[in-house]
Scaffold this motif. Structure first.
Motif, short mmCIF file in Angstrom:
data_model
loop_
_atom_site.label_atom_id
_atom_site.label_comp_id
_atom_site.label_asym_id
_atom_site.label_seq_id
_atom_site.Cartn_x
_atom_site.Cartn_y
_atom_site.Cartn_z
N ASN A 1 0.83 -1.19 0.10
CA ASN A 1 -0.10 0.00 -0.13
C ASN A 1 0.95 1.26 0.05
N LYS B 1 -3.68 -1.78 -4.47
CA LYS B 1 -4.09 -0.98 -3.58
C LYS B 1 -3.06 -0.11 -3.24
N GLU C 1 -0.98 3.32 -2.82
CA GLU C 1 -1.42 4.62 -2.64
C GLU C 1 -0.17 5.64 -2.75
N SER D 1 -1.36 1.26 -9.76
CA SER D 1 -2.77 1.38 -9.22
C SER D 1 -3.49 2.72 -9.53
N GLU E 1 -5.55 3.79 -7.61
CA GLU E 1 -5.57 4.34 -6.20
C GLU E 1 -4.56 5.33 -5.80
#
Length: 988
Positions: free
Chosen positions: A293, A321, A323, A344, A346
């Protein structure tokens, strides 16, 4: 006053029940709370007057839990988390001997952690985090043999971790981050065999990490960031800690490579290794388990120069995921692979700044959730995407110090969440879009160092959120400063310097009452310094230099007590200089270049101001003077006309024109004076020679004082010598800089044989030229011992850069030297560098000036320069430009640090010095470093490479780019060298 508990013990029988003891302990805890803003303890009440009075049911009190059937009437848990309680924890809490759970986190409690908590032997959770506890952890807590969770993070605790605490083998979570603990992390951590979460971040731990720390196979979280820890991660960390989900070592001194085995930690979610000294490449399978992440490795020494070394981006594209991706401040180079567009969607943080990454980042508009995007200080090119405004969530955007060109997109105004926008130091042109006025949350707006033109939009001067910085400097903005600038009443810094702004400084500036720094230098501003500046009571820095300001210096500037820098130089200011406040400090004041100033502190060496009486006498004599002047005016005009006619008939048009170009601080000297000063131009006085002439050392009487000077005698048989002489006169009369050789006077006439003779008298610089120091002649006495240290070379490079920066940006019109090379750089007794020989210089005249004075333009015509230092575009007929000087300067830097001339022959197929260095950059720079460059052997050579050698070569190559537009501007070169110097001084 006796505490409630002490009072009760005095007045009640000794046979108090244990539940009654818990009741009294709770009341004591409440009595030590000084503030309860949410009335969390309002239910904690009961009668204490009679032992026969039933004990209140404290098990129903807020935050209190009792033991039920197993421990009836006894407190087993207290949870008062986040109620904002103030005060201290009563020592009586130790009487709650059945307590299992204690959470007092996120309050405002102070004092020491009660040592009596060591009596609560049944405790398995203790959370005192996010308070203001001080002192150290009391050692009795080591008796809590059943404790599983111990959290005292985010306090003000000090000292070392008590050894006894680390004997609690049941501990699974140990959080002591964000305190001030010190010492080393000892191997007795190996006793905590049940540990799953270890938070040691943001303390003062030092030393190497013990190997035992990586033997806990159940470890889930390991956070060591913000300490002074050293060592390296074990190669098999991913196999030893297979359950690891969080690994943080940021802001420490870790070295080594990032272990490839981390890809085996299939639960890894947060990997934060920022600001260490990791090197090598990022493991190609780092994201293979797709759980990441957050991936942060910024500010290390990681590299990716080959396409295969970018493979880690492909594996990170599996992390759906992801970020945060942080790669800034490393040694990544070359073009980004297309796989970056597969990351991603995201992604909300992307930082690639301070690398050498190239390409056109059109892919950024895919990531609609980005809140922070940093691509600064790279080699990105092309235009900014027109639809960049689709990134509506952006709050921080930094694209500075790249090579973007074209217009600033209007759609940027759609990103209304932006708080910081920097597009500085690119090649952006056209006007500033008015849509930027829609950025109603912007705090920092930096568009400096581009080629923007047109007027300053009024819209951006009405953004009330601009509180930190508005920087539009070093562009080509014109027009006046809008009066709307007064709306920026909360702004800290305004920089509009080095533009073409005209008119007066608006009085509305008085409304900018929070202004700390105001930079307006290098414009065309006129009028007087406005009295409105008197309202800026917190102003610290004010630079109005290099404008056309007139009138007196206001006395109120000396009463601004916060002012610590004032530059009013190179204007047309007149009258007395105040002698209060900032005017009393020579290190923070500059008023040079204002010829009509007088008085002031002695260090300014200005003439004494006329007294009031002398002014009256002057007025009385004014009428007499006017009548006399009229009487002589006609005679003078006729004399001048006759002189010009005779002079034109005797000599070619250009002869004697140096009168127009030199300030007459000294009268011109004669041939006879120079003949005597040089002992008949004796070979013993010869200190230099070239195709353009010879340079002698001599002693001349100037202003009744004997002075040692350098006398440059021109070889008039050389083609273009007269033009070169005129060009040098034209340039030297305009420049005033400590890093440029000063011209004293000239000689233009005939020698005894009737031949034309021309010479320049220059200040004498005693330590020879840089070429003699870089390439000593071992056959000459004393030359063999000449060595220049790395630091001395750095200082010389900075001196030359400052001189060129002055020529390019601090005089109007600017001057291009056209012949930057080591032999044209002289060194004084302190080894400060001085640039000389302006025979090829070109004054960059405006079109109007070319029409009105074609003879001057012709006199400053530039030839190609010296082979090896000439930029490639000159060979194809391109006009002379500042970018040409920058290329020559880049070659000079390469020569200074390699010891190789640009005309040398090179092995390995390198065509010239630039390609020779490119082949060695960045991994083999030590191999091409000049072997005569000295440095302290006590310093780690890797530090020398990282802090000095690598940045210098990177800077030099940025100056030697084939495309003139992509070369670094000289003011940016000065900034970079100053930054290198600051770091190098700390090292050396």
């Amino acid at each position: 006053m006796l505490s409630i508990l002490t009072y009760i013990l005095l007045v009640t029988p000794s046979s108090l029940s244990t539940s009654y003891s818990d009741f009294l302990a709770l009341l004591s805890i409440k009595s030590h709370i000084t503030s309860d803003p949410r009335q969390a303890l309002s239910s904690w009440d009961g009668a204490l007057n009679d032992t026969n009075t039933p004990v209140p049911d404290f098990c129903q009190w807020n935050g209190v839990t009792c033991g039920g059937r197993r421990y009836p009437g006894h407190v087993t848990a207290i949870n008062l988390q986040g109620y904002g309680l103030s005060g201290i924890i009563s020592q009586d809490i130790g009487n709650l001997t059945y307590l299992h759970f204690l959470d007092l986190s996120s309050n405002n409690l102070v004092g020491d952690i009660p040592s009596t908590l060591g009596n609560c032997r049944k405790l398995y959770t203790m959370n005192l985090s996010a308070n203001h506890f001080s002192s150290s952890i009391p050692s009795p807590l080591g008796h809590l043999s059943k404790l599983k969770i111990f959290d005292v993070g985010y306090n003000n605790l000090t000292g070392e971790i008590p050894t006894i605490l680390l004997n609690i083998t049941t501990l699974t979570i140990l959080r002591i981050e964000w305190n001030s603990f010190s010492g080393q992390i000892h191997s007795w951590l190996s006793n905590l065999t049940s540990l799953t979460d270890l938070f040691l971040a943001s303390n003062n731990f030092s030393g190497n990490i013990p190997a035992a720390l990586f033997n806990f196979s159940s470890m889930d979280v390991l956070n060591l960031g913000f300490n002074q820890l050293a060592g390296s991660l074990p190669p098999d960390i991913g196999f030893k800690l297979p359950r690891l989900s969080v690994l943080g070592t940021e802001v420490n001194k870790f070295r080594g490579v990032i272990p490839a085995s981390l890809s085996n930690a299939s639960q890894l979610t947060y990997l934060v290794l920022r600001e260490n000294q990791y090197h090598g490449v990022i493991p190609r399978d780092i994201g293979s388990h797709s759980k990441l992440n957050l991936f942060s490795v910024g500010y290390n020494k990681l590299q990716a120069t080959k396409p295969t070394e970018w493979d880690f981006l492909t594996s990170l594209s599996n992390c759906s995921k992801l970020e945060i991706l942080d790669l800034e401040g490393n040694k990544f180079a070359g073009f980004l692979p297309i796989s970056i567009a597969n990351l991603s969607l995201e992604l909300n943080w992307l930082t690639l700044g301070r690398n050498q990454i190239a390409g056109t980042p059109s892919w950024i508009i895919r990531f609609h959730k980005l809140t922070q995007l940093i691509l600064a200080d790279n080699l990105f090119t092309g235009t900014l995407p027109e639809d960049i405004g689709r990134l509506s969530s952006l709050q921080y955007l930094d694209l500075s110090q790249n090579r973007f060109e074209g217009q600033i997109p209007q759609s940027l105004g759609n990103i209304t969440q932006l708080t910081s926008l920097s597009l500085s130091n690119n090649f952006l042109d056209s006007s500033i879009p008015t849509s930027l006025g829609n950025l109603t949350q912007i705090e920092i707006l930096d568009l400096s160092g581009n080629m923007l033109r047109g007027q300053i939009p009024q819209e951006i001067l009405t953004i009330s959120s601009l509180t930190k910085l508005l920087n539009l400097s070093t562009n080509s903005l014109s027009g006046t400063i809008p009066t709307q600038i007064g709306h920026l009443n909360s702004l800290g810094t305004i920089d509009l310097s080095l533009n073409k702004l005209a008119g007066e400084i608006p009085q509305a500036i008085e409304n900018c009452v929070q202004l700390l720094s105001l930079y307006l230098q290098g414009n065309l501003l006129q009028g007087q310094i406005p009295r409105g500046l008197n309202s800026l009571g917190v102003l610290e820095k004010l630079d109005l230099s290099s404008n056309n300001l007139t009138g007196p210096i206001p006395e109120f500037l000396g009463s601004i007590i916060t002012l610590n820098y004032l530059n009013l130089s190179f204007n047309n200011l007149s009258g007395p200089v105040p002698d209060t406040g900032v005017f009393c400090n020579s290190t923070i004041l500059s008023v040079t270049g204002n010829s009509m100033l007088c008085g002031g502190p002695q260090f300014l060496h200005l003439p004494t101001c006329p007294s009031i009486r002398s002014h009256k006498a002057s007025r009385n004599r004014l009428h007499i003077f006017i009548f006399c002047a009229i009487g002589t005016l006609i005679f003078c005009l006729c004399s001048i006309a006759l002189y010009c006619f005779i002079n034109r008939m005797i000599t070619p048009n250009f002869v004697g024109r140096e009168y127009l170009f030199l300030n007459r601080n000294h009268e011109r000297v004669s041939y006879a004076e120079l003949h005597e000063a040089t002992k008949s131009f004796s070979p013993a006085n010869l200190i230099g020679s070239g195709s353009s002439g010879k340079v002698y050392i001599g002693n001349l009487i100037l202003d009744k004082n004997l002075a040692t000077v350098a006398i440059k005698v021109l070889n008039l048989e050389q083609q273009g010598a007269k033009r070169s002489f005129l060009a040098e006169c034209n340039v030297l009369k305009r420049i005033r800089h400590r890093k440029l050789v000063k011209v004293i006077t000239v000689c233009s006439g005939m020698d005894p044989n009737g031949d034309e003779f021309k010479a320049l008298v220059l200040e004498y610089i005693c330590n020879g030229n840089l070429d003699e120091w870089l390439h000593p002649n071992t056959m000459t006495d004393g030359m063999i011992s000449r060595r220049l240290s790395l630091m001395r070379r750095l200082h010389i490079a900075l001196d030359v850069a400052e001189a060129l920066d002055y020529l390019h940006y601090h005089i109007d019109p600017p001057i291009v030297h056209c012949d930057i090379k080591p032999s044209n750089i002289l060194l004084d007794d302190n080894f400060a560098a001085h640039v000389t020989d302006f025979g090829l210089a070109k004054i960059m005249q405006s079109e109007a000036c070319k029409k009105n004075h074609p003879e001057i333009e012709g006199s400053s015509f530039a030839v190609n320069g010296t082979i090896g230092y000439v930029p490639p575009e000159y060979g194809s007929g391109s006009d002379v430009s500042m970018a040409g000087d920058i290329y020559s300067y880049g070659v000079l830097l390469l020569e200074m640090f390699t010891g190789r001339r640009p005309t040398d022959s090179f092995n390995d197929g390198a065509e010239n010095l630039v390609s020779y260095v490119k082949e060695a950059y960045p991994n083999n720079l030590l191999e091409i470093l000049d072997v005569t460059a000295t440095y302290s052997r006590d310093i780690d050579i890797q530090n020398i490479i990282d802090i000095l050698i690598y940045p210098i070569f990177r800077l030099a190559l940025a100056c030697c780019h084939d495309s003139p537009k992509q070369r670094m501007k000289m003011h940016k070169v000065v900034e970079e060298l100053n930054a290198i110097k600051r770091h190098a001084v700390q090292m050396f």
